[in-house]
Scaffold this motif. Sequence first.
Motif, PDB file in Angstrom:
ATOM      1  N   LEU A 124       0.892  -1.313  -0.049  1.00 19.89           N
ATOM      2  CA  LEU A 124       0.005   0.076   0.197  1.00 19.89           C
ATOM      3  C   LEU A 124       0.797   1.439   0.146  1.00 19.89           C
ATOM      4  O   LEU A 124       0.478   2.356  -0.669  1.00 19.89           O
ATOM      5  CB  LEU A 124      -0.902  -0.178   1.282  1.00 19.89           C
ATOM      6  CG  LEU A 124      -1.837   1.188   1.380  1.00 19.89           C
ATOM      7  CD1 LEU A 124      -2.871   1.355   0.210  1.00 19.89           C
ATOM      8  CD2 LEU A 124      -2.719   1.114   2.486  1.00 19.89           C
ATOM      9  N   PHE A 125       1.765   1.075   0.902  1.00 18.50           N
ATOM     10  CA  PHE A 125       2.835   2.406   0.639  1.00 18.50           C
ATOM     11  C   PHE A 125       3.323   2.764  -0.502  1.00 18.50           C
ATOM     12  O   PHE A 125       3.446   3.773  -1.004  1.00 18.50           O
ATOM     13  CB  PHE A 125       4.153   2.359   1.713  1.00 18.50           C
ATOM     14  CG  PHE A 125       5.058   3.062   2.023  1.00 18.50           C
ATOM     15  CD1 PHE A 125       4.746   4.307   2.351  1.00 18.50           C
ATOM     16  CD2 PHE A 125       6.425   3.123   1.248  1.00 18.50           C
ATOM     17  CE1 PHE A 125       5.935   5.148   2.265  1.00 18.50           C
ATOM     18  CE2 PHE A 125       7.390   3.808   1.219  1.00 18.50           C
ATOM     19  CZ  PHE A 125       7.188   4.965   1.662  1.00 18.50           C
ATOM     20  N   PHE A 126       3.950   1.708  -1.154  1.00 19.62           N
ATOM     21  CA  PHE A 126       4.596   1.896  -2.455  1.00 19.62           C
ATOM     22  C   PHE A 126       3.438   2.291  -3.733  1.00 19.62           C
ATOM     23  O   PHE A 126       3.756   3.119  -4.621  1.00 19.62           O
ATOM     24  CB  PHE A 126       5.370   0.757  -2.793  1.00 19.62           C
ATOM     25  CG  PHE A 126       6.661   0.570  -2.214  1.00 19.62           C
ATOM     26  CD1 PHE A 126       7.666   1.424  -2.535  1.00 19.62           C
ATOM     27  CD2 PHE A 126       7.023  -0.447  -1.181  1.00 19.62           C
ATOM     28  CE1 PHE A 126       8.930   1.268  -1.661  1.00 19.62           C
ATOM     29  CE2 PHE A 126       8.066  -0.477  -0.447  1.00 19.62           C
ATOM     30  CZ  PHE A 126       9.105   0.587  -0.904  1.00 19.62           C
ATOM     31  N   THR A 127       2.365   1.713  -3.437  1.00 16.46           N
ATOM     32  CA  THR A 127       1.053   2.265  -4.355  1.00 16.46           C
ATOM     33  C   THR A 127       0.915   3.583  -4.374  1.00 16.46           C
ATOM     34  O   THR A 127       0.811   4.504  -5.145  1.00 16.46           O
ATOM     35  CB  THR A 127      -0.192   1.267  -4.068  1.00 16.46           C
ATOM     36  OG1 THR A 127      -0.051  -0.063  -4.437  1.00 16.46           O
ATOM     37  CG2 THR A 127      -1.226   2.356  -4.783  1.00 16.46           C
ATOM     38  N   VAL A 128       0.796   4.111  -3.002  1.00 11.23           N
ATOM     39  CA  VAL A 128       0.692   5.705  -2.925  1.00 11.23           C
ATOM     40  C   VAL A 128       1.798   6.404  -3.260  1.00 11.23           C
ATOM     41  O   VAL A 128       1.718   7.586  -3.949  1.00 11.23           O
ATOM     42  CB  VAL A 128       0.433   5.880  -1.322  1.00 11.23           C
ATOM     43  CG1 VAL A 128       0.570   7.531  -1.151  1.00 11.23           C
ATOM     44  CG2 VAL A 128      -0.866   5.197  -0.932  1.00 11.23           C
ATOM     45  N   LEU A 129       3.154   5.977  -2.932  1.00  9.40           N
ATOM     46  CA  LEU A 129       4.403   6.404  -3.627  1.00  9.40           C
ATOM     47  C   LEU A 129       4.648   6.438  -4.965  1.00  9.40           C
ATOM     48  O   LEU A 129       4.731   7.776  -5.621  1.00  9.40           O
ATOM     49  CB  LEU A 129       5.662   5.924  -2.654  1.00  9.40           C
ATOM     50  CG  LEU A 129       6.883   6.286  -3.174  1.00  9.40           C
ATOM     51  CD1 LEU A 129       7.050   7.817  -2.518  1.00  9.40           C
ATOM     52  CD2 LEU A 129       8.156   5.425  -2.778  1.00  9.40           C
ATOM     53  N   VAL A 130       4.254   5.477  -5.642  1.00  6.91           N
ATOM     54  CA  VAL A 130       4.548   5.558  -7.062  1.00  6.91           C
ATOM     55  C   VAL A 130       3.447   6.407  -7.813  1.00  6.91           C
ATOM     56  O   VAL A 130       3.501   7.185  -8.651  1.00  6.91           O
ATOM     57  CB  VAL A 130       4.367   4.086  -7.618  1.00  6.91           C
ATOM     58  CG1 VAL A 130       4.282   4.161  -9.047  1.00  6.91           C
ATOM     59  CG2 VAL A 130       5.733   3.354  -7.017  1.00  6.91           C
ATOM     60  N   PHE A 131       2.076   6.478  -7.346  1.00  4.88           N
ATOM     61  CA  PHE A 131       0.985   7.196  -7.537  1.00  4.88           C
ATOM     62  C   PHE A 131       1.592   8.480  -7.745  1.00  4.88           C
ATOM     63  O   PHE A 131       1.216   9.339  -8.733  1.00  4.88           O
ATOM     64  CB  PHE A 131      -0.180   6.927  -6.869  1.00  4.88           C
ATOM     65  CG  PHE A 131      -1.386   7.798  -7.337  1.00  4.88           C
ATOM     66  CD1 PHE A 131      -2.238   7.213  -8.251  1.00  4.88           C
ATOM     67  CD2 PHE A 131      -1.687   9.149  -7.103  1.00  4.88           C
ATOM     68  CE1 PHE A 131      -3.505   7.719  -8.532  1.00  4.88           C
ATOM     69  CE2 PHE A 131      -2.919   9.649  -7.704  1.00  4.88           C
ATOM     70  CZ  PHE A 131      -3.552   9.069  -8.322  1.00  4.88           C
ATOM     71  N   PHE A 132       2.071   9.152  -6.678  1.00  7.15           N
ATOM     72  CA  PHE A 132       2.262  10.733  -6.407  1.00  7.15           C
ATOM     73  C   PHE A 132       3.712  11.090  -7.422  1.00  7.15           C
ATOM     74  O   PHE A 132       4.134  12.172  -7.538  1.00  7.15           O
ATOM     75  CB  PHE A 132       2.564  11.042  -5.152  1.00  7.15           C
ATOM     76  CG  PHE A 132       0.988  11.348  -4.572  1.00  7.15           C
ATOM     77  CD1 PHE A 132       0.147  12.395  -4.898  1.00  7.15           C
ATOM     78  CD2 PHE A 132       0.505  10.229  -3.524  1.00  7.15           C
ATOM     79  CE1 PHE A 132      -1.271  12.447  -4.453  1.00  7.15           C
ATOM     80  CE2 PHE A 132      -0.873  10.307  -3.151  1.00  7.15           C
ATOM     81  CZ  PHE A 132      -1.518  11.369  -3.350  1.00  7.15           C
ATOM     82  N   ALA A 154       0.584   1.359 -10.688  1.00 12.09           N
ATOM     83  CA  ALA A 154       0.759   1.536  -9.031  1.00 12.09           C
ATOM     84  C   ALA A 154      -0.064   0.501  -8.176  1.00 12.09           C
ATOM     85  O   ALA A 154       0.424   0.094  -7.248  1.00 12.09           O
ATOM     86  CB  ALA A 154       0.605   2.920  -8.834  1.00 12.09           C
ATOM     87  N   LEU A 155      -1.373  -0.057  -8.625  1.00 12.08           N
ATOM     88  CA  LEU A 155      -2.238  -0.757  -7.980  1.00 12.08           C
ATOM     89  C   LEU A 155      -1.600  -2.088  -8.056  1.00 12.08           C
ATOM     90  O   LEU A 155      -2.001  -2.928  -6.889  1.00 12.08           O
ATOM     91  CB  LEU A 155      -3.580  -0.765  -8.852  1.00 12.08           C
ATOM     92  CG  LEU A 155      -4.197   0.487  -8.758  1.00 12.08           C
ATOM     93  CD1 LEU A 155      -5.559   0.217  -9.741  1.00 12.08           C
ATOM     94  CD2 LEU A 155      -4.872   1.047  -7.457  1.00 12.08           C
TER      95      LEU A 155
END
Length: 518
Positions: A124-132, A154-155
């Motif tokens: 979940l952390f890397f999904t958010v990080l890559v999204f932004f 990112a999902l």
Amino acid sequence: MSTEPPLSDPPLAGPPISDAEAEAAAEKAAMKEQRGLLGRTAARGALITVGAQGVKIVLQVVGVVVLARLLTPGDYGLVAMVTAIIGVAEIFRDFGLSSAAVQAKTLSKAQRDNLFWINTGAGLFFTVLVFFTAPLIARIYGHEELVGLTHVLALVFVLNGMGTQYRADLNRRLQFTKLATVEIAAPAISLVVAIVAALEGAGYWALAVQQITMAVVLLVGNAASARWIPRLPRRAPMRDLFTFGWQLAGSLFVGYLGNNIDSLTIGTRFGSEALGLYNRAFQLLMTPLGQLRAPSTKVALPVLSRLREDREASNAYLQRGQAALGLTLVVGLGVIIGAAEPVTSIFLGRQWLSVEPILRLLAVAGVFQSLAYVGLWIYLSHGLTKELLQYTMITVTIKVACILVGSLWGVTGVAWGYAIAPALAWPLSFWWLSRKAPVDVGPLFVGAGRIMVLTAFVAGGTFGACELTAEWGRWVQLPAGALAAAVVYALAFALVPMFRRDITGVLQIVGKGMRKNR
């Protein structure tokens, strides 16, 4: 006259057996029985996983053939640009904890549950990080369309994070049939989705949807097969798992940078079209090759972890495993080396013929990578993740130097660098292991030498047959090359005792795997 049998002297009684001797004999018998059981389980597991990977290879090739005719090199190049960068996060999303769980001598339910939540949280952390960070990725390559593509891809992190420990649990319990079923279903379903999307004109979005679908099917399938629901995190000894995982993650991170320096170099220096061409060669060969090699670790790691204290059995397993990889995958790469032109023309189409020299060089790289693969089993099964990190840093340095120098001659020069690097690095692995692990690497060097000789003859025979039949076209060249390779293989078996012994050993593994455990 008496009919009674003559009396005989009673048998001499041997010296009394002490309790310690009886216990040692029982332990030896138990170890022998465990060897046999593990051998049969490993052989069946190898047969199942290789069979499953064979199906996956077919799906992979079908996907390459069909999608290469529906999409453009630019479409593949855009997706490859994103995955080359965000793939770094995928390594740290796992933290090496899946392998830590598989190789651990014992793993409690509390530890397993904690690992699930750790991997899910990291995903979940890397999904958010890559999204932004999507705008930054787009700026690096100069393609604005990468923003939306990165948001969708990112999902994959959170989906894979949730599925990591389910897959590791099935692997640890040697549930190879269940793993194989899921790992066939996932690419099959995702390929159908991608083809439908491409036919509807989705372009590069078809490749993004394919990856998302794959992650969803793997998560659902492995969770249903494992049949456990994680409980809330609670106190449990996690230090050894973290130590193993972090050191392995460090090795994977360094290795990932080295493995993707080719794509990063081509994407930033030569653009999406050039990267798309290189990516097609890579997807046609190296991705299926990786899919075939990876399951060997899935079987070897739990087995070698159990044989850690039995040096004789461990060495025998390693030598058989190397022969099994070499006499199948490595020799098969010899066919690709010799028949790169008709393979490219048939599977990708004549508009992709510039891929041919790249495909041939990647096959050479695959030979040396596969020869070194047995070393990975040793590092992981003996918990030598620190040593693996040190070795990986050395090999990545070699690879980066070779690829950057090769890039001076364009995309084909990059492929030359990619091929030369493992040829220089693989002997270092066995030398390094001879100093760090209780294994005999001498027979592994000798076995690798025999495999390379046979592969060279197979490549030469295949190339010669393709050249002799060139005037009849690609559909004659490829069968002729394959026939020549089969003849060379058969002659090696019939005339050279060393090859006959190796091939017979591999056939015995297959036969053992086909017999049911008793």
